[in-house]
Scaffold this motif. Structure first.
Motif, PDB file in Angstrom:
ATOM      1  N   VAL A 324       0.833  -1.205   0.000  1.00 17.53           N
ATOM      2  CA  VAL A 324       0.000   0.000   0.000  1.00 17.53           C
ATOM      3  C   VAL A 324       0.867   1.254   0.000  1.00 17.53           C
ATOM      4  O   VAL A 324       0.652   2.180  -0.796  1.00 17.53           O
ATOM      5  CB  VAL A 324      -0.947  -0.004   1.210  1.00 17.53           C
ATOM      6  CG1 VAL A 324      -1.663   1.343   1.343  1.00 17.53           C
ATOM      7  CG2 VAL A 324      -1.964  -1.127   1.085  1.00 17.53           C
ATOM      8  N   VAL A 325       1.858   1.305   0.880  1.00 20.32           N
ATOM      9  CA  VAL A 325       2.708   2.493   0.966  1.00 20.32           C
ATOM     10  C   VAL A 325       3.542   2.654  -0.298  1.00 20.32           C
ATOM     11  O   VAL A 325       3.638   3.759  -0.861  1.00 20.32           O
ATOM     12  CB  VAL A 325       3.624   2.405   2.212  1.00 20.32           C
ATOM     13  CG1 VAL A 325       4.601   3.573   2.240  1.00 20.32           C
ATOM     14  CG2 VAL A 325       2.790   2.386   3.488  1.00 20.32           C
ATOM     15  N   LEU A 327       2.966   1.475  -3.338  1.00 21.49           N
ATOM     16  CA  LEU A 327       2.112   1.831  -4.479  1.00 21.49           C
ATOM     17  C   LEU A 327       1.619   3.256  -4.371  1.00 21.49           C
ATOM     18  O   LEU A 327       1.546   3.972  -5.383  1.00 21.49           O
ATOM     19  CB  LEU A 327       0.930   0.858  -4.555  1.00 21.49           C
ATOM     20  CG  LEU A 327      -0.066   1.087  -5.694  1.00 21.49           C
ATOM     21  CD1 LEU A 327       0.629   1.019  -7.053  1.00 21.49           C
ATOM     22  CD2 LEU A 327      -1.208   0.068  -5.620  1.00 21.49           C
ATOM     23  N   ALA A 328       1.288   3.706  -3.159  1.00 25.80           N
ATOM     24  CA  ALA A 328       0.822   5.086  -2.983  1.00 25.80           C
ATOM     25  C   ALA A 328       1.906   6.088  -3.374  1.00 25.80           C
ATOM     26  O   ALA A 328       1.632   7.084  -4.061  1.00 25.80           O
ATOM     27  CB  ALA A 328       0.384   5.301  -1.532  1.00 25.80           C
ATOM     28  N   VAL A 329       3.140   5.820  -2.948  1.00 27.21           N
ATOM     29  CA  VAL A 329       4.242   6.722  -3.316  1.00 27.21           C
ATOM     30  C   VAL A 329       4.493   6.662  -4.819  1.00 27.21           C
ATOM     31  O   VAL A 329       4.744   7.698  -5.462  1.00 27.21           O
ATOM     32  CB  VAL A 329       5.511   6.355  -2.526  1.00 27.21           C
ATOM     33  CG1 VAL A 329       6.679   7.225  -2.968  1.00 27.21           C
ATOM     34  CG2 VAL A 329       5.273   6.512  -1.038  1.00 27.21           C
ATOM     35  N   LEU A 331       2.284   6.005  -7.192  1.00 28.94           N
ATOM     36  CA  LEU A 331       1.209   6.738  -7.864  1.00 28.94           C
ATOM     37  C   LEU A 331       1.393   8.238  -7.725  1.00 28.94           C
ATOM     38  O   LEU A 331       1.122   9.004  -8.660  1.00 28.94           O
ATOM     39  CB  LEU A 331      -0.143   6.315  -7.282  1.00 28.94           C
ATOM     40  CG  LEU A 331      -0.629   4.912  -7.644  1.00 28.94           C
ATOM     41  CD1 LEU A 331      -1.857   4.544  -6.817  1.00 28.94           C
ATOM     42  CD2 LEU A 331      -0.940   4.814  -9.133  1.00 28.94           C
ATOM     43  N   THR A 332       1.869   8.661  -6.569  1.00 25.51           N
ATOM     44  CA  THR A 332       2.097  10.096  -6.357  1.00 25.51           C
ATOM     45  C   THR A 332       3.162  10.627  -7.303  1.00 25.51           C
ATOM     46  O   THR A 332       3.031  11.728  -7.865  1.00 25.51           O
ATOM     47  CB  THR A 332       2.519  10.347  -4.904  1.00 25.51           C
ATOM     48  OG1 THR A 332       1.506   9.848  -4.022  1.00 25.51           O
ATOM     49  CG2 THR A 332       2.728  11.833  -4.647  1.00 25.51           C
ATOM     50  N   TYR A 404       9.169  -0.797   2.005  1.00 29.83           N
ATOM     51  CA  TYR A 404       8.334  -0.122   1.011  1.00 29.83           C
ATOM     52  C   TYR A 404       9.120   0.423  -0.183  1.00 29.83           C
ATOM     53  O   TYR A 404       8.565   0.511  -1.288  1.00 29.83           O
ATOM     54  CB  TYR A 404       7.508   0.992   1.674  1.00 29.83           C
ATOM     55  CG  TYR A 404       8.190   2.327   1.778  1.00 29.83           C
ATOM     56  CD1 TYR A 404       8.080   3.268   0.744  1.00 29.83           C
ATOM     57  CD2 TYR A 404       8.931   2.676   2.894  1.00 29.83           C
ATOM     58  CE1 TYR A 404       8.701   4.497   0.831  1.00 29.83           C
ATOM     59  CE2 TYR A 404       9.552   3.896   2.987  1.00 29.83           C
ATOM     60  CZ  TYR A 404       9.439   4.814   1.956  1.00 29.83           C
ATOM     61  OH  TYR A 404      10.059   6.023   2.044  1.00 29.83           O
ATOM     62  N   PHE A 408       7.957   0.214  -4.013  1.00 32.59           N
ATOM     63  CA  PHE A 408       7.849   1.441  -4.808  1.00 32.59           C
ATOM     64  C   PHE A 408       8.532   1.263  -6.162  1.00 32.59           C
ATOM     65  O   PHE A 408       7.980   1.654  -7.206  1.00 32.59           O
ATOM     66  CB  PHE A 408       8.470   2.613  -4.042  1.00 32.59           C
ATOM     67  CG  PHE A 408       8.864   3.773  -4.904  1.00 32.59           C
ATOM     68  CD1 PHE A 408       7.907   4.646  -5.404  1.00 32.59           C
ATOM     69  CD2 PHE A 408      10.199   3.992  -5.236  1.00 32.59           C
ATOM     70  CE1 PHE A 408       8.278   5.725  -6.216  1.00 32.59           C
ATOM     71  CE2 PHE A 408      10.567   5.056  -6.032  1.00 32.59           C
ATOM     72  CZ  PHE A 408       9.604   5.922  -6.524  1.00 32.59           C
ATOM     73  N   SER A 411       6.435  -1.171  -8.280  1.00 32.69           N
ATOM     74  CA  SER A 411       5.178  -0.541  -8.704  1.00 32.69           C
ATOM     75  C   SER A 411       5.420   0.512  -9.765  1.00 32.69           C
ATOM     76  O   SER A 411       4.633   0.653 -10.712  1.00 32.69           O
ATOM     77  CB  SER A 411       4.479   0.077  -7.491  1.00 32.69           C
ATOM     78  OG  SER A 411       4.188  -0.887  -6.512  1.00 32.69           O
ATOM     79  N   TRP A 434     -10.952   7.292  -8.918  1.00 30.83           N
ATOM     80  CA  TRP A 434     -10.893   6.058  -8.146  1.00 30.83           C
ATOM     81  C   TRP A 434     -11.420   4.874  -8.939  1.00 30.83           C
ATOM     82  O   TRP A 434     -10.840   3.788  -8.906  1.00 30.83           O
ATOM     83  CB  TRP A 434     -11.667   6.221  -6.849  1.00 30.83           C
ATOM     84  CG  TRP A 434     -11.925   4.918  -6.155  1.00 30.83           C
ATOM     85  CD1 TRP A 434     -13.102   4.288  -6.002  1.00 30.83           C
ATOM     86  CD2 TRP A 434     -10.936   4.076  -5.526  1.00 30.83           C
ATOM     87  NE1 TRP A 434     -12.946   3.094  -5.325  1.00 30.83           N
ATOM     88  CE2 TRP A 434     -11.625   2.935  -5.022  1.00 30.83           C
ATOM     89  CE3 TRP A 434      -9.561   4.159  -5.362  1.00 30.83           C
ATOM     90  CZ2 TRP A 434     -10.951   1.926  -4.362  1.00 30.83           C
ATOM     91  CZ3 TRP A 434      -8.913   3.139  -4.703  1.00 30.83           C
ATOM     92  CH2 TRP A 434      -9.599   2.034  -4.213  1.00 30.83           C
ATOM     93  N   ARG A 438      -9.438   1.622  -9.799  1.00 35.11           N
ATOM     94  CA  ARG A 438      -9.936   0.368  -9.240  1.00 35.11           C
ATOM     95  C   ARG A 438     -10.236  -0.676 -10.309  1.00 35.11           C
ATOM     96  O   ARG A 438      -9.935  -1.865 -10.136  1.00 35.11           O
ATOM     97  CB  ARG A 438     -11.211   0.659  -8.414  1.00 35.11           C
ATOM     98  CG  ARG A 438     -11.968  -0.570  -7.939  1.00 35.11           C
ATOM     99  CD  ARG A 438     -11.171  -1.343  -6.911  1.00 35.11           C
ATOM    100  NE  ARG A 438     -11.896  -2.520  -6.455  1.00 35.11           N
ATOM    101  CZ  ARG A 438     -11.923  -3.688  -7.081  1.00 35.11           C
ATOM    102  NH1 ARG A 438     -11.255  -3.849  -8.226  1.00 35.11           N
ATOM    103  NH2 ARG A 438     -12.595  -4.705  -6.579  1.00 35.11           N
TER     104      ARG A 438
END
Length: 537
Positions: A324-325, A327-329, A331-332, A404, A408, A411, A434, A438
């Protein structure tokens, strides 16, 4: 007009063209001179390694291992000196490494798991008898003395101890747990000390002191009821054993107390009528008793299943959070117009580029109760590693921070392989950001990420350093000193095998087999379940 020979192409008897010869009439199949030199050098190196492995096997009398080494060397020579076994030239190195570092250790672990191997139960019955008699040796006034040189049959720190002895007449002997034998070709100085002996590593005084505890318990059997023990670091004596073995009754009698210890071949020990048993035993096959022990015995089963549940929670939590962390970074930083992405990516990857060993030790200090960074910053006095739940949270947090960046990187590569037009088409069709992520981006992303997540889960399931360097498995439970709140199965196994007064190698090997089965089943099921993602692909 004659055609020059160099311009012709060879033909067979049927008129089919053949391969032209190389200059000088030599064919390319023989290879270049440099290639031959490299081949000879590699074969010579491999032969030297084989010869190096043969000596200790010969000294130990391991004929099976000796034959295996000879067979491997012969196979390598056959393959690489033959012009026909071309595929084998590429397969043999990988197969040999697979056998040496994967198959043989697994088979050895499985064979150990069905034995009672532990401290006091390492050798065979005869070795146990020798140990019982030699370790009960007492010195008599007229006992013979030897000049002692302590040596090992291998590494000075871990090799088996041997006594290099010199009697009053200057004759040299070598003594180990199996008995005394003559020592030929040894170099002896004027004081009687052996200074050099083929096949043995002579220990320095510092090395002898480091193994003084083993030296006190070591003795050389020399016959029925006699043995040689050390007296200090430079002398040894031959004395009479208080405990003696009688083959007629298959028992050991203590000459001082009169107690008789009868051999129990099922337990691999000498046991008296009142249930006492001698610490010197032997290795026997116990079948599936080790597996039944941690599955059915209440004491061990509670520890095993408790640790197993935490082990799965830890592996799932760390794998999920790093995904999660990371992938979030990713995507950012995947936004097309973001500036300074190179700098941000370097900063994000820094934890992954540093030594995990140093980072775990740093995190351990950050959670220190008295001077740790977290307590200083938050004004707390929390004993992070003294409470079960805070210790577990600290272990998970440290591993997420260290893990993470890898997720990263993976991802980021997967996102760059997904065409942006797909997400843009979804947005044009009225999907929100979203919904586009998704239903479009995430399914395509999981095609590449699922095998990696399974591998990350398997790694964290056996992440020894993550726990041992931070908490050493603690805090230990008050009712069980062998299991801790943050123990994974791998650290629990290590403590049983190497960190106890009576190391339980057979039980630890059974646990290792169970870990292998659990991880294999979870990995296979996860990969099988991910077959549905192939429809997206």
């Amino acid at each position: 007009m004659a055609v020059p020979e160099s311009d012709t192409v060879g033909a067979s008897a049927h008129g089919a063209p053949t391969r032209p010869p190389l200059p000088g009439g030599r064919w390319a199949r023989d290879g270049s001179l440099a290639g031959r030199i490299v081949k000879i050098g590699l074969l010579g190196l491999f032969t030297a390694l084989g010869a190096w492995a043969l000596l200790p096997l010969y000294l130990a009398g391991n004929w099976l291992g000796l034959g295996l080494v000879v067979a491997v060397v012969a196979l390598v020579y056959h393959v690489y000196l033959s012009r026909r076994a071309v595929p084998a030239k590429y397969l043999v190195p990988g197969v040999l490494f697979l056998l040496a570092f994967q198959i043989l250790p697994v088979l050895y672990t499985m064979s150990t798991s069905v034995t009672n191997m532990s401290d006091g139960h390492r050798g065979d019955k005869q070795q146990a008898i020798n140990a019982v008699e030699s370790l009960s040796v007492t010195r008599a006034p007229d006992s013979e003395e030897y000049v002692l040189t302590v040596a090992t049959t291998g590494d000075p720190d871990t090799g088996e101890l041997v006594f290099l002895l010199t009697d009053g007449g200057g004759e040299a002997f070598v003594g180990d747990a199996d008995g005394l034998a003559g020592l030929g070709g040894a170099t002896v100085d004027a004081s009687g000390k052996v200074t050099e002996a083929f096949g043995y590593t002579i220990l320095s005084p510092v090395q002898v002191n480091a193994r003084s505890a083993e030296l006190e318990e070591f003795a050389v059997p020399t016959g029925s009821g006699t043995g040689i023990r050390s007296s200090g670091l430079s002398t040894a004596y031959e004395g009479t054993a208080v405990r003696s073995y009688d083959a007629g009754c298959d028992c050991v009698t203590d000459g001082e107390t009169g107690t008789v210890y009868v051999a129990d071949d099922e337990r691999g020990a000498f046991v008296s009528e009142d249930g006492d048993r001698l610490p010197q035993g032997w290795r026997v096959n116990v079948g599936l008793d080790n597996f039944a022990r941690f599955l059915l015995d209440p004491t061990f089963a509670s520890s095993f299943f408790g640790i197993l549940v935490w082990n799965i929670v830890f592996a799932v939590a760390v794998t999920g959070l790093v995904f999660v962390v990371g992938l979030a970074v990713a995507l950012t930083l995947h936004v097309p117009r973001m500036r300074g992405k190179v700098v941000y990516r370097i900063l994000v990857v820094l934890p992954y580029a540093m030594s995990s060993l140093a980072m775990y030790l740093l995190w351990r200090d950050m959670f220190n109760t008295d001077f740790g960074l977290f307590n200083r910053m938050l004004g707390l006095q929390v004993d992070w590693f003294g409470n079960a739940w805070s210790a577990r949270a600290a272990v998970i947090l440290a591993n997420v921070w260290l893990g993470y960046p890898y997720m990263f990187l993976v991802s980021t590569g997967a996102l760059q392989a997904i065409p942006r037009e797909l997400e843009q088409a979804a947005r044009i069709d009225g999907a929100s950001a979203w919904q586009a992520f998704r239903h479009v981006t995430l399914p395509l992303l999981m095609v590449a990420m699922t095998p990696i997540l399974v591998a990350v889960f398997a790694f964290n399931f056996n992440n020894f350093n993550a726990v041992w360097l931070l908490t050493r498995g603690g805090p230990l439970f008050s009712d069980n000193s062998t299991a801790g709140a943050t123990d994974l199965l791998i650290t629990y196994t290590y403590r049983l095998a190497f960190n106890e007064a009576t190391a339980q190698y057979g039980y630890a090997a059974a646990l290792s087999v169970m870990i292998f089965v659990i991880v294999s089943v979870i990995s296979v099921v996860s990969l099988w379940r991910s077959r549905a993602l192939k429809e997206v692909d």
